[in-house]
Design an enzyme around this catalytic site. Structure first.
Site, PDB file in Angstrom:
ATOM      1  N   LYS A  68       0.501  -5.378   9.597  1.00 26.12           N
ATOM      2  CA  LYS A  68       1.725  -4.848   8.995  1.00 26.12           C
ATOM      3  C   LYS A  68       2.383  -3.841   9.936  1.00 26.12           C
ATOM      4  O   LYS A  68       1.705  -2.959  10.486  1.00 26.12           O
ATOM      5  CB  LYS A  68       1.392  -4.170   7.665  1.00 26.12           C
ATOM      6  CG  LYS A  68       2.580  -3.591   6.909  1.00 26.12           C
ATOM      7  CD  LYS A  68       2.120  -3.043   5.564  1.00 26.12           C
ATOM      8  CE  LYS A  68       3.256  -2.451   4.757  1.00 26.12           C
ATOM      9  NZ  LYS A  68       3.771  -1.206   5.362  1.00 26.12           N
ATOM     10  N   SER A 101      -4.220   1.552  -0.363  1.00 23.42           N
ATOM     11  CA  SER A 101      -4.029   2.207   0.923  1.00 23.42           C
ATOM     12  C   SER A 101      -5.256   3.021   1.326  1.00 23.42           C
ATOM     13  O   SER A 101      -5.986   3.559   0.484  1.00 23.42           O
ATOM     14  CB  SER A 101      -2.811   3.140   0.843  1.00 23.42           C
ATOM     15  OG  SER A 101      -2.717   3.954   2.001  1.00 23.42           O
ATOM     16  N   TYR A 128      -5.625   2.112   8.044  1.00 21.83           N
ATOM     17  CA  TYR A 128      -5.148   2.872   9.190  1.00 21.83           C
ATOM     18  C   TYR A 128      -6.351   3.112  10.084  1.00 21.83           C
ATOM     19  O   TYR A 128      -7.373   3.633   9.609  1.00 21.83           O
ATOM     20  CB  TYR A 128      -4.589   4.228   8.759  1.00 21.83           C
ATOM     21  CG  TYR A 128      -3.272   4.195   8.025  1.00 21.83           C
ATOM     22  CD1 TYR A 128      -2.162   3.585   8.571  1.00 21.83           C
ATOM     23  CD2 TYR A 128      -3.146   4.822   6.787  1.00 21.83           C
ATOM     24  CE1 TYR A 128      -0.945   3.586   7.898  1.00 21.83           C
ATOM     25  CE2 TYR A 128      -1.936   4.827   6.113  1.00 21.83           C
ATOM     26  CZ  TYR A 128      -0.840   4.204   6.675  1.00 21.83           C
ATOM     27  OH  TYR A 128       0.359   4.202   6.014  1.00 21.83           O
ATOM     28  N   ARG A 147       9.446  13.085   8.364  1.00 24.26           N
ATOM     29  CA  ARG A 147      10.019  12.945   7.025  1.00 24.26           C
ATOM     30  C   ARG A 147      10.548  14.304   6.566  1.00 24.26           C
ATOM     31  O   ARG A 147       9.818  15.158   6.061  1.00 24.26           O
ATOM     32  CB  ARG A 147       8.963  12.379   6.071  1.00 24.26           C
ATOM     33  CG  ARG A 147       8.451  11.033   6.577  1.00 24.26           C
ATOM     34  CD  ARG A 147       7.236  10.523   5.840  1.00 24.26           C
ATOM     35  NE  ARG A 147       6.627   9.404   6.566  1.00 24.26           N
ATOM     36  CZ  ARG A 147       5.481   8.839   6.247  1.00 24.26           C
ATOM     37  NH1 ARG A 147       4.792   9.276   5.194  1.00 24.26           N
ATOM     38  NH2 ARG A 147       5.003   7.842   6.953  1.00 24.26           N
ATOM     39  N   GLY A 154      13.138  -2.100   1.868  1.00 28.08           N
ATOM     40  CA  GLY A 154      14.479  -2.191   1.323  1.00 28.08           C
ATOM     41  C   GLY A 154      14.625  -3.058   0.087  1.00 28.08           C
ATOM     42  O   GLY A 154      15.729  -3.159  -0.454  1.00 28.08           O
ATOM     43  N   ILE A 155      13.554  -3.676  -0.399  1.00 30.56           N
ATOM     44  CA  ILE A 155      13.662  -4.603  -1.532  1.00 30.56           C
ATOM     45  C   ILE A 155      13.847  -3.814  -2.824  1.00 30.56           C
ATOM     46  O   ILE A 155      12.995  -3.014  -3.207  1.00 30.56           O
ATOM     47  CB  ILE A 155      12.421  -5.499  -1.618  1.00 30.56           C
ATOM     48  CG1 ILE A 155      12.371  -6.446  -0.415  1.00 30.56           C
ATOM     49  CG2 ILE A 155      12.413  -6.298  -2.924  1.00 30.56           C
ATOM     50  CD1 ILE A 155      11.093  -7.243  -0.295  1.00 30.56           C
ATOM     51  N   PRO A 180       0.829  -1.209   0.000  1.00 30.55           N
ATOM     52  CA  PRO A 180       0.000   0.000   0.000  1.00 30.55           C
ATOM     53  C   PRO A 180       0.861   1.255   0.000  1.00 30.55           C
ATOM     54  O   PRO A 180       1.838   1.343   0.755  1.00 30.55           O
ATOM     55  CB  PRO A 180      -0.794  -0.120   1.304  1.00 30.55           C
ATOM     56  CG  PRO A 180       0.064  -0.976   2.180  1.00 30.55           C
ATOM     57  CD  PRO A 180       0.757  -1.944   1.265  1.00 30.55           C
ATOM     58  N   THR A 181       0.519   2.211  -0.842  1.00 32.91           N
ATOM     59  CA  THR A 181       1.230   3.489  -0.887  1.00 32.91           C
ATOM     60  C   THR A 181       0.209   4.617  -0.960  1.00 32.91           C
ATOM     61  O   THR A 181      -0.802   4.499  -1.651  1.00 32.91           O
ATOM     62  CB  THR A 181       2.173   3.573  -2.102  1.00 32.91           C
ATOM     63  OG1 THR A 181       1.416   3.417  -3.312  1.00 32.91           O
ATOM     64  CG2 THR A 181       3.238   2.473  -2.043  1.00 32.91           C
ATOM     65  N   THR A 196      -2.330  -1.729   9.363  1.00 28.25           N
ATOM     66  CA  THR A 196      -1.004  -1.161   9.613  1.00 28.25           C
ATOM     67  C   THR A 196      -0.975  -0.565  11.012  1.00 28.25           C
ATOM     68  O   THR A 196      -1.821   0.271  11.358  1.00 28.25           O
ATOM     69  CB  THR A 196      -0.662  -0.103   8.552  1.00 28.25           C
ATOM     70  OG1 THR A 196      -0.665  -0.740   7.268  1.00 28.25           O
ATOM     71  CG2 THR A 196       0.709   0.490   8.795  1.00 28.25           C
ATOM     72  N   HIS A 223       7.983   0.180   7.870  1.00 26.47           N
ATOM     73  CA  HIS A 223       7.286   1.201   7.077  1.00 26.47           C
ATOM     74  C   HIS A 223       8.228   1.843   6.060  1.00 26.47           C
ATOM     75  O   HIS A 223       8.137   3.040   5.758  1.00 26.47           O
ATOM     76  CB  HIS A 223       6.681   2.265   7.982  1.00 26.47           C
ATOM     77  CG  HIS A 223       5.389   2.839   7.478  1.00 26.47           C
ATOM     78  ND1 HIS A 223       4.173   2.495   7.991  1.00 26.47           N
ATOM     79  CD2 HIS A 223       5.131   3.731   6.486  1.00 26.47           C
ATOM     80  CE1 HIS A 223       3.203   3.159   7.353  1.00 26.47           C
ATOM     81  NE2 HIS A 223       3.773   3.917   6.428  1.00 26.47           N
ATOM     82  N   GLY A 272       7.189  -1.571  -2.402  1.00 29.76           N
ATOM     83  CA  GLY A 272       6.567  -0.254  -2.422  1.00 29.76           C
ATOM     84  C   GLY A 272       7.293   0.680  -3.365  1.00 29.76           C
ATOM     85  O   GLY A 272       6.844   0.961  -4.470  1.00 29.76           O
ATOM     86  N   ARG A 273       8.458   1.159  -2.941  1.00 32.92           N
ATOM     87  CA  ARG A 273       9.211   2.083  -3.790  1.00 32.92           C
ATOM     88  C   ARG A 273       9.537   1.458  -5.146  1.00 32.92           C
ATOM     89  O   ARG A 273       9.495   2.148  -6.170  1.00 32.92           O
ATOM     90  CB  ARG A 273      10.502   2.509  -3.094  1.00 32.92           C
ATOM     91  CG  ARG A 273      10.310   3.444  -1.906  1.00 32.92           C
ATOM     92  CD  ARG A 273      11.656   3.830  -1.319  1.00 32.92           C
ATOM     93  NE  ARG A 273      11.533   4.733  -0.186  1.00 32.92           N
ATOM     94  CZ  ARG A 273      11.396   4.334   1.077  1.00 32.92           C
ATOM     95  NH1 ARG A 273      11.350   3.024   1.350  1.00 32.92           N
ATOM     96  NH2 ARG A 273      11.307   5.215   2.063  1.00 32.92           N
TER      97      ARG A 273
END
Length: 409
Positions: free
Chosen positions: A276, A135, A160, A195, A333-334, A106-107, A186, A300, A354-355
């Protein structure tokens, strides 16, 4: 002495491989060989405020850096002289078959990255035979996403829990009615992470056109043209917001959510439930005792607590503690198919990206997501063949070794 001659045209012709200039985005996507290549394309195409929202993490971005280092520090231990002419890279997740061992995470604010948004991701996921997760902060309505995908799509909904509980559960009911089969709760967001890239960019939703943004638009006119000539940015779960992202999240997220609330959510949802944001073995044990179907080891994407546990480092301990009681998934990190293979070898049933998906989306819309999935698929296939296994079920911890850059005291 070397004898020389003047080359003839017919000798030179096979060597000439000139490409037409301005060959189009499709050719550029085809040239991308890694997710990092797609990231660079995305950086060039996308305004800084949107790219940094995707690319950035919390505070010093230590959590994200360590998660990626953990995958780089994997040492594979291949077996030789095995028949790997044909390999199977599908698996079963929460009782249903998938063609690849990863799904789309989810993003939020996804149409800000590219106007195709979540629908592009969901359609690409459907073609690939993998789940797509919408999301709570998505920019496509639940019903619209369901309508845009076919009967074969596997759509999950990420929740959420807000301070307004009735509004939260209304979303859950809508997702169930629309045919979403899994609820991803989540739990690592009592408040928004710090951020700093977003703060420094003055990130708002929708993006504000500041002086800096106007100058940025001159360098990326097509992104702004798409943004300004398509439907205004809206959300699956709220109508409009005119402030910063952090202020919006802090106004919505409920810091009082506890295990009793999770049990209540579980009683309301008819399908599978994933939790999550699990970051300790003790919490994994508690979740196994309350009857959820699976957990996602995740910090996250490094976007909440900086210096949080690295999910890949946590994985073996969690597998030993609760691996027989529930499914264990992993994200953060994938960036390579080999990362996914390593996680599976260490006991994860499934992974989420995600990214990696968003870089493809920003680089080329729906076709860019297809290319991201294709890159990861090819890397997974190549890695398992080089390891000497013909199916994911043959992967085991003996195939990898975690090199210890960080040794806890």
């Amino acid at each position: 002495m070397t004898t020389r001659r003047i080359p003839k045209p017919r000798d030179l012709a096979p060597l000439m491989k000139f490409e037409r200039p301005f060959g189009g985005r499709g050719r550029k996507l085809a040239r991308a060989q890694t997710i990092w290549d797609l990231r660079e394309m995305a950086r060039r195409r996308t305004p800084r405020v949107a790219f940094d929202y995707t690319d950035g993490a919390a505070d010093g971005e230590v959590s994200l850096g360590r998660a990626r280092e953990a995958f780089r520090d994997i040492e594979f231990r291949p077996a030789i002289l095995r028949n790997v002419a044909e390999v199977e890279v599908g698996t079963t997740v929460l009782g249903k078959a998938v063609r690849l061992p990863f799904g789309i995470a989810p993003t939020g604010f996804t149409r800000m990255m590219h106007t195709a948004g979540e629908i592009a991701g969901a359609r690409a996921a459907e073609r690939a035979g993998i789940p797509f997760t919408l999301s709570t902060m998505g920019t496509t309505a639940i019903e619209d996403l369901a309508a845009a995908t076919g009967a074969g799509a596997r759509n999950w909904f990420q929740l959420y829990m807000w301070k307004d509980r009735d509004r939260s559960m209304a979303l859950v009911d809508r997702a169930a009615k629309a045919g979403f089969d899994t609820l991803v709760v989540t739990v690592d967001v009592p408040v928004a992470g710090n951020r700093l890239r977003d703060v420094r960019n003055g990130m708002t939703v929708p993006p504000s056109i500041t002086l800096g943004g106007a100058l940025d638009a001159l360098r990326r006119p097509w992104w702004w043209w798409d943004f300004l000539t398509t439907e205004p940015l809206s959300f699956a779960s709220l109508d409009r917001w005119s402030g910063t992202v952090a202020a919006m999240l802090d106004s919505m997220f409920d810091p009082t959510v506890d295990f009793d609330d999770l049990a209540w959510i579980r009683s309301r949802w008819p399908g599978q439930v994933l939790v999550k944001g699990v970051q300790t073995v003790d919490d994994a044990k508690l979740l196994a005792s309350v009857g959820v179907d699976g957990i996602v080891l995740s910090n996250h994407g490094g976007r909440q607590l900086d210096r949080a546990p690295v999910p890949l480092h946590l994985l073996p301990s969690v597998v030993r503690a609760v691996g027989d009681d529930l499914e264990i998934h992993l994200d953060t990190g994938i960036m390579h198919g080999a990362d996914i293979v390593a996680a599976l070898a260490l006991g994860a049933r499934f992974t989420l990206i995600g990214r990696a998906y968003l870089y493809g989306l920003m680089a080329g819309g729906e076709a860019g997501v297809d290319r991201a999935v294709e890159i990861l698929r090819d890397q997974i296939v190549r890695t398992v063949k080089l390891l000497g296994v013909s199916s994911l079920d043959e992967l085991e911890p003996a195939h990898v070794r975690l090199l210890e850059r960080y040794r806890p005291h």
